[in-house]
Design a protein around this motif. Structure first.
Motif, PDB file in Angstrom:
ATOM      1  N   UNK A 169     -10.149   9.880  53.840  1.00 29.15           N
ATOM      2  CA  UNK A 169     -10.137   8.707  52.957  1.00 29.15           C
ATOM      3  C   UNK A 169      -9.002   8.802  51.938  1.00 29.15           C
ATOM      4  N   UNK A 170      -8.859   9.960  51.325  1.00 30.01           N
ATOM      5  CA  UNK A 170      -7.839  10.133  50.285  1.00 30.01           C
ATOM      6  C   UNK A 170      -6.432  10.033  50.857  1.00 30.01           C
ATOM      7  N   UNK A 171      -6.227  10.552  52.048  1.00 28.02           N
ATOM      8  CA  UNK A 171      -4.902  10.472  52.668  1.00 28.02           C
ATOM      9  C   UNK A 171      -4.588   9.044  53.121  1.00 28.02           C
ATOM     10  N   UNK A 172      -5.612   8.301  53.511  1.00 23.21           N
ATOM     11  CA  UNK A 172      -5.402   6.920  53.945  1.00 23.21           C
ATOM     12  C   UNK A 172      -5.061   6.012  52.775  1.00 23.21           C
ATOM     13  N   UNK A 173      -5.557   6.344  51.583  1.00 23.39           N
ATOM     14  CA  UNK A 173      -5.305   5.530  50.397  1.00 23.39           C
ATOM     15  C   UNK A 173      -4.848   6.436  49.259  1.00 23.39           C
ATOM     16  N   UNK A 174      -3.544   6.771  49.230  1.00 20.35           N
ATOM     17  CA  UNK A 174      -3.041   7.728  48.234  1.00 20.35           C
ATOM     18  C   UNK A 174      -3.209   7.285  46.788  1.00 20.35           C
ATOM     19  N   UNK A 175      -3.417   6.008  46.552  1.00 23.68           N
ATOM     20  CA  UNK A 175      -3.594   5.531  45.186  1.00 23.68           C
ATOM     21  C   UNK A 175      -5.024   5.646  44.684  1.00 23.68           C
ATOM     22  N   UNK A 176      -5.936   6.054  45.528  1.00 19.26           N
ATOM     23  CA  UNK A 176      -7.354   6.136  45.159  1.00 19.26           C
ATOM     24  C   UNK A 176      -7.615   7.433  44.387  1.00 19.26           C
ATOM     25  N   UNK A 177      -7.617   7.322  43.074  1.00 20.97           N
ATOM     26  CA  UNK A 177      -7.829   8.505  42.228  1.00 20.97           C
ATOM     27  C   UNK A 177      -9.238   9.072  42.391  1.00 20.97           C
ATOM     28  N   UNK A 178     -10.186   8.201  42.628  1.00 23.75           N
ATOM     29  CA  UNK A 178     -11.573   8.662  42.793  1.00 23.75           C
ATOM     30  C   UNK A 178     -11.709   9.560  44.023  1.00 23.75           C
ATOM     31  N   UNK A 179     -11.033   9.205  45.108  1.00 21.55           N
ATOM     32  CA  UNK A 179     -11.074  10.021  46.321  1.00 21.55           C
ATOM     33  C   UNK A 179     -10.436  11.390  46.063  1.00 21.55           C
ATOM     34  N   UNK A 180      -9.335  11.412  45.321  1.00 22.74           N
ATOM     35  CA  UNK A 180      -8.676  12.681  44.994  1.00 22.74           C
ATOM     36  C   UNK A 180      -9.569  13.534  44.089  1.00 22.74           C
ATOM     37  N   UNK A 181     -10.226  12.908  43.126  1.00 22.60           N
ATOM     38  CA  UNK A 181     -11.134  13.638  42.242  1.00 22.60           C
ATOM     39  C   UNK A 181     -12.318  14.213  43.019  1.00 22.60           C
ATOM     40  N   UNK A 182     -12.809  13.448  43.964  1.00 22.50           N
ATOM     41  CA  UNK A 182     -13.916  13.928  44.796  1.00 22.50           C
ATOM     42  C   UNK A 182     -13.493  15.153  45.581  1.00 22.50           C
ATOM     43  N   UNK A 183     -12.288  15.113  46.151  1.00 25.31           N
ATOM     44  CA  UNK A 183     -11.784  16.277  46.899  1.00 25.31           C
ATOM     45  C   UNK A 183     -11.651  17.500  46.004  1.00 25.31           C
ATOM     46  N   UNK A 184     -11.118  17.295  44.794  1.00 18.91           N
ATOM     47  CA  UNK A 184     -10.993  18.410  43.856  1.00 18.91           C
ATOM     48  C   UNK A 184     -12.359  19.023  43.560  1.00 18.91           C
ATOM     49  N   UNK A 185     -13.348  18.180  43.343  1.00 19.38           N
ATOM     50  CA  UNK A 185     -14.700  18.649  43.049  1.00 19.38           C
ATOM     51  C   UNK A 185     -15.293  19.402  44.243  1.00 19.38           C
TER      52      UNK A 185
END
Length: 180
Positions: free
Chosen positions: A33-49
Motif C-alpha cells: 500500500x505504501x509503495x503504491x501511494x508514496x504520498x500516504x503518510x499514514x501508510x508510512x507511519x503504519x510501516x514504521x510502527x
C-alpha cells in the motif's frame, strides 16, 4: 519452581512472539500500500510502527528460549527429542527473523521513506546509476521490484510456520509420559 518457569515461559511466548508474528504478517500488505501511494503518510507511519514492534518484541523474545531452557532443566527433559527439535526450530525461526525478515522490512521501509514507488523507470535508472558509481544497490531497487514484498511475506510465513511447529511440539510433546 518448574511451574513458575513454565508460566513465565508461556507468558513470554505469548507477549513476545505473538506481536512479532502478527506485526510481521501485516507488514508486506502495508508495504505494498505504501509503495503504491508514496504520498500516504499514514501508510508510512503504519510501516514504521509495525517494524518497530517486530524489532522490540524480537529483542524481548530472547526470554522465551531462556525461560524454556530453565523450565526444561527443572523438568529434567533436556535430552528429549521433542525438546531438542523445538530448540533447533526456535534457533532457525530466530535466524529467519533476524537475517531475512527484519532486514527486508528495513529495506522496504527505507524505500517508502525515500518516496520510492512513484516512477518505476526513474527508480530503475537511479538504481543503475547508484550501482555503477558505488558498486552497491540503492533502496530504490526494492521499490522497483514488486516481488520484494512477496519475498518478505514468504519469509514471514516461514517464521510463523516454525513458531507454530514449536508450539505444537510444546503442547503434544511426543514420547512424553505427560504428553497428549
Amino acid at each position: 519452581m518448574t511451574k513458575f518457569f513454565l508460566v513465565l515461559h508461556v507468558l513470554a511466548a505469548i507477549v513476545a512472539v505473538g506481536p512479532v508474528t502478527v506485526a510481521a504478517s501485516m507488514f508486506p500488505p502495508g508495504a505494498r500500500r505504501a509503495l503504491a501511494d508514496p504520498g500516504d503518510q499514514r501508510a508510512a507511519e503504519t510501516l514504521r510502527l509495525l517494524h518497530r514492534i517486530c524489532r522490540v518484541y524480537a529483542g524481548l523474545g530472547i526470554a522465551v528460549p531462556v525461560l524454556g531452557f530453565a523450565t526444561a532443566m527443572s523438568m529434567g527433559v533436556l535430552s528429549d527429542a521433542w525438546l531438542i527439535a523445538s530448540m533447533a526450530l526456535t534457533g532457525i525461526a530466530a535466524a529467519v527473523l533476524l537475517a531475512l525478515v527484519l532486514p527486508r522490512q528495513e529495506e522496504l521501509l527505507e524505500a517508502v521513506e525515500a518516496g520510492a514507488g512513484t516512477d518505476a523507470t526513474t527508480e530503475v535508472a537511479a538504481t543503475e546509476v547508484a550501482t555503477a558509481t558505488t558498486g552497491t544497490t540503492a533502496t530504490t531497487d526494492v521499490a522497483a521490484n514488486p516481488r520484494a514484498t512477496v519475498r518478505l511475506a514468504m519469509f514471514t510465513g516461514i517464521f510463523n510456520l516454525l513458531w507454530a511447529t514449536v508450539t505444537i511440539l510444546m503442547i503434544v510433546r511426543p514420547g512424553s509420559t505427560t504428553g497428549a
